[in-house]
Enzyme design. Structure first.
Site, PDB file in Angstrom:
ATOM      1  N   LYS A 199       5.062  -0.377   7.068  1.00 18.15           N
ATOM      2  CA  LYS A 199       6.150  -1.056   6.352  1.00 18.15           C
ATOM      3  C   LYS A 199       7.175  -1.612   7.331  1.00 18.15           C
ATOM      4  O   LYS A 199       7.723  -2.707   7.124  1.00 18.15           O
ATOM      5  CB  LYS A 199       6.821  -0.100   5.358  1.00 18.15           C
ATOM      6  CG  LYS A 199       5.959   0.252   4.146  1.00 18.15           C
ATOM      7  CD  LYS A 199       5.673  -0.949   3.243  1.00 18.15           C
ATOM      8  CE  LYS A 199       6.905  -1.367   2.454  1.00 18.15           C
ATOM      9  NZ  LYS A 199       6.593  -2.507   1.538  1.00 18.15           N
ATOM     10  N   ASP A 236      12.557   3.668   2.626  1.00 21.29           N
ATOM     11  CA  ASP A 236      13.292   4.659   3.417  1.00 21.29           C
ATOM     12  C   ASP A 236      12.396   5.307   4.471  1.00 21.29           C
ATOM     13  O   ASP A 236      12.882   5.919   5.431  1.00 21.29           O
ATOM     14  CB  ASP A 236      13.855   5.754   2.500  1.00 21.29           C
ATOM     15  CG  ASP A 236      12.772   6.438   1.666  1.00 21.29           C
ATOM     16  OD1 ASP A 236      11.993   5.709   1.026  1.00 21.29           O
ATOM     17  OD2 ASP A 236      12.700   7.679   1.653  1.00 21.29           O
ATOM     18  N   TYR A 293       2.280   4.986   6.689  1.00 19.45           N
ATOM     19  CA  TYR A 293       2.944   4.166   5.670  1.00 19.45           C
ATOM     20  C   TYR A 293       4.261   3.599   6.211  1.00 19.45           C
ATOM     21  O   TYR A 293       4.498   2.388   6.150  1.00 19.45           O
ATOM     22  CB  TYR A 293       3.191   4.998   4.414  1.00 19.45           C
ATOM     23  CG  TYR A 293       4.089   4.325   3.400  1.00 19.45           C
ATOM     24  CD1 TYR A 293       3.656   3.199   2.702  1.00 19.45           C
ATOM     25  CD2 TYR A 293       5.367   4.812   3.141  1.00 19.45           C
ATOM     26  CE1 TYR A 293       4.475   2.573   1.773  1.00 19.45           C
ATOM     27  CE2 TYR A 293       6.190   4.190   2.216  1.00 19.45           C
ATOM     28  CZ  TYR A 293       5.745   3.075   1.535  1.00 19.45           C
ATOM     29  OH  TYR A 293       6.570   2.457   0.623  1.00 19.45           O
ATOM     30  N   TYR A 352       0.885  -1.160   0.000  1.00 20.33           N
ATOM     31  CA  TYR A 352       0.000   0.000   0.000  1.00 20.33           C
ATOM     32  C   TYR A 352       0.923   1.209   0.000  1.00 20.33           C
ATOM     33  O   TYR A 352       1.565   1.501   1.003  1.00 20.33           O
ATOM     34  CB  TYR A 352      -0.864  -0.018   1.260  1.00 20.33           C
ATOM     35  CG  TYR A 352      -1.919   1.071   1.334  1.00 20.33           C
ATOM     36  CD1 TYR A 352      -3.271   0.754   1.244  1.00 20.33           C
ATOM     37  CD2 TYR A 352      -1.574   2.410   1.534  1.00 20.33           C
ATOM     38  CE1 TYR A 352      -4.248   1.731   1.330  1.00 20.33           C
ATOM     39  CE2 TYR A 352      -2.533   3.391   1.608  1.00 20.33           C
ATOM     40  CZ  TYR A 352      -3.872   3.056   1.515  1.00 20.33           C
ATOM     41  OH  TYR A 352      -4.830   4.027   1.599  1.00 20.33           O
ATOM     42  N   THR A 353       1.029   1.889  -1.135  1.00 28.78           N
ATOM     43  CA  THR A 353       2.033   2.961  -1.275  1.00 28.78           C
ATOM     44  C   THR A 353       1.431   4.362  -1.400  1.00 28.78           C
ATOM     45  O   THR A 353       2.158   5.320  -1.654  1.00 28.78           O
ATOM     46  CB  THR A 353       2.933   2.695  -2.496  1.00 28.78           C
ATOM     47  OG1 THR A 353       2.097   2.616  -3.663  1.00 28.78           O
ATOM     48  CG2 THR A 353       3.712   1.401  -2.346  1.00 28.78           C
TER      49      THR A 353
END
Length: 229
Positions: free
Chosen positions: A77, A50, A73, A9-10
C-alpha cells in the site's frame, strides 16, 4: 476528469504468502491509473491505510510521520502511495483505518454473526485505533471532489479511540446481542501471519481544516450502519 481508486488487496494475512498479487493490486495497478490520469491532466484519489505505520507511537499519527510498514499489505500500500504521488501531480492520498459498512465482509458483520452463533468470543484488547464507516469516508471523498481536489496525503477515520475488544462490545450492545460473553485477548494469544499495528489512531486535523468538515464519532456511525443492517 478523475479517478477514485477503491480497489485493493486487503486480505492482510493472505498477502504474507501472496506478495506478488498484493503488489500488483496495491502498487502496480494504482501506478497505471495515476499515469493514465496524469497524462490527461486529471486527478486521482487513492485510498490507503494505517498499515503504512508500524504502530509503535502513542500519539495520533500525522501525515508527515515516518512510514514503516511491518507487513506485506502495508508495504504494498505504501508503494502504491509513492507511485501515485510520483505519476500524477493531482494525487490525493487518503489513509484510513478499521473500515466497515453494511456491504461485503468486514469486522462488524462478522462480530454480529459470531455473537449470534456463539456463547463465548475472544477479541484482542491491546490493539487500539478508530473504526471508520465507509459511508463517512465516501462522503468526505465526494466533498473533496465537489470543493476541488487538493493534492497531498490526508488521514481520515471517524472520531474517538477504541480497542477491537471494546469495539465488539459496542457492536453487540447496539445490535441487541446479549447472549455472547466477549473476553479480552492479548495479541500474543491470537497469532496471525501478518503483524498488526498496536496503535493506529490517525490525526484528522489536516483534512478537517482543508475541507471544513465535521467528522462523526465512531459509535454514532456504527449505530447508523447497524440500523441499516
Amino acid at each position: 476528469d478523475g479517478v477514485v481508486n477503491c480497489a485493493a488487496y486487503t486480505a492482510v494475512d493472505k498477502a504474507e504468502s501472496d506478495p506478488l498479487l498484493a503488489k500488483k493490486i496495491n502498487a502496480d495497478a494504482p501506478a497505471f491509473l495515476a499515469e493514465a490520469v496524469g497524462m490527461r491532466g486529471g486527478w486521482i484519489v487513492q485510498v490507503s491505510t494505517d498499515y503504512v505505520f508500524d504502530g509503535t507511537k502513542h500519539t495520533p499519527y500525522v501525515e508527515t510521520d515516518s512510514t514503516c510498514p511491518n507487513s506485506v499489505y502495508g508495504q504494498t500500500k505504501l508503494e502504491g502511495e509513492q507511485a501515485v504521488t510520483k505519476l500524477c501531480p493531482n494525487a490525493m492520498i487518503i489513509r484510513t483505518a478499521w473500515l466497515y459498512s453494511e456491504f461485503g465482509n468486514n469486522f462488524v458483520k462478522t462480530m454480529i454473526r459470531l455473537g449470534k452463533e456463539r456463547e463465548q468470543l475472544g477479541v484482542i484488547f491491546d490493539q487500539v485505533g478508530t473504526p471508520t464507516y465507509a459511508h463517512d469516508l465516501a462522503s468526505v471523498i465526494m466533498t473533496a471532489i465537489d470543493k476541488g481536489i487538493k493534492p497531498g496525503i490526508y488521514h481520515f477515520s471517524n472520531e474517538g479511540v477504541t480497542s477491537w475488544y471494546d469495539f465488539t462490545k459496542s457492536i453487540h450492545r447496539i445490535a441487541g446481542i446479549n447472549t455472547c460473553h466477549v473476553m479480552p485477548l492479548h495479541t500474543a494469544e491470537y497469532p496471525t501471519p501478518a503483524s498488526r499495528p498496536a496503535y493506529s489512531v490517525l490525526d484528522k486535523t489536516k483534512i478537517k481544516e482543508a475541507y471544513s468538515i465535521n467528522i462523526p464519532h465512531w459509535e454514532e456511525s456504527l449505530a447508523k450502519c447497524i440500523a441499516k443492517l
